[in-house]
Design an enzyme around this catalytic site. Structure first.
Site: not given
Ligand code: MN
Ligand code: MN
Length: 294
Positions: A83, A94, A154, A162, A187, A280
């Protein structure tokens, strides 16, 4: 540069690093070497890590990042979730992917990938977050797995990893309608376990919380470094260990958590010990869909 271009740049950096990191996740490779490679490439391409790269393997679902002296290596068949977060002037990308070490993608990996694609396909202004969760759930259960119901996507905001709305991986019954211009990360996580994560009570990633009186000189110094280098973004114990040594860092971080100066993210593990996959992407909601920028 306007924010839109900054988001695109942060996304391009994450995308390039993601592609390059595939080749080094091999049997016998050390987690810490992969983490350092990814974080240094983000900087080389003109960004900064928006959070420590998470390398979460098998039933470990999220928030693991290697320590400075981490001896862990990848084994054949491991489900490795990588990630990656990059930012350019606070504008964050992200993105995450899963590989099975030494093997091609199996259904567990395909399930979260497909769930992400299905979610992206339906995203547009007016769609409610719980409807996205429903589609993610249906896709993953269609493959015979469960989504992780207590992990969510998010919103993203400047220097904020977030923000609202949260994007569930199941139908939560009620949701928030997406609007044009929203920046969100979706995600899905798929598992052959229970479909819930719990704390592993191991803490490797932290975040600034508040200014409080700090009496311990070492902790005060570490806190200054945190505020100067990471501001409100999550940081790794490993990053501070490079400056202060691991022993001193662990001690200072414990003190700072106890005094509520910083927040500690617990490593999260699947409740039944199931294997977990994650996919994600980050995207900007447009008039008729989504511009995926990772
Ligand atoms: Mn992530
Ligand atoms: Mn994330």
């Amino acid at each position: 540069m306007d924010p839109h271009d900054q988001y695109l740049k942060a996304g391009e950096i994450a995308r390039k690093v993601k592609t390059e990191s595939h080749d080094i996740i091999k049997q016998g490779a050390k987690y810490v070497d992969v983490a350092k490679f990814i974080e240094s490439k983000i900087k080389e391409y003109g960004g900064a890590p928006a959070f420590p790269v998470n390398i979460s393997v098998n039933n470990i679902s999220a928030h693991y990042t290697p320590t400075i002296d981490d001896a862990k290596t990848f084994a054949k068949g491991d489900y490795v979730k990588v990630d990656i977060g990059a930012h350019v002037d606070g504008y964050i990308s992200d993105t995450a992917f899963t590989v099975k070490v030494g093997e091609s993608d199996d259904d567990l990996i395909i399930a979260s990938k497909e769930a992400l694609s299905a979610a992206i396909d339906m995203v547009r202004p007016g769609v409610k977050t719980n409807e996205i969760g429903r589609v993610i759930n249906e896709t993953i259960t269609g493959y015979g797995f469960k989504p992780i119901e207590n992990l969510t996507g998010h919103g993203l905001d400047r220097y904020l990893t977030h923000s609202s709305p949260s994007i569930p991986n199941v139908d939560t019954g009620q949701g928030v309608a997406l609007k044009e211009g929203d920046i969100i990360a979706i995600e899905p996580f798929a598992t052959d376990g229970a479909g819930r994560v719990m704390d592993d009570e191991q803490y490797l990633i932290f975040k600034y919380l508040a200014d409080r009186p700090i009496r311990l000189p070492l902790a005060r110094k570490v806190m200054q470094t945190i505020k100067r280098n990471y501001s409100n973004l999550p940081f790794a114990q490993r990053w501070l260990s490079e400056i202060y040594t691991k022993r001193k860092t662990e001690f200072a971080l414990k003190y700072l958590v106890r005094s509520s100066s910083i927040y500690a993210y617990s490593v999260l593990k699947e409740m039944d010990g199931g294997n977990v996959s994650q996919s994600e992407h980050s995207m900007i909601i447009t008039a008729d869909g989504a511009e995926v920028y990772t």
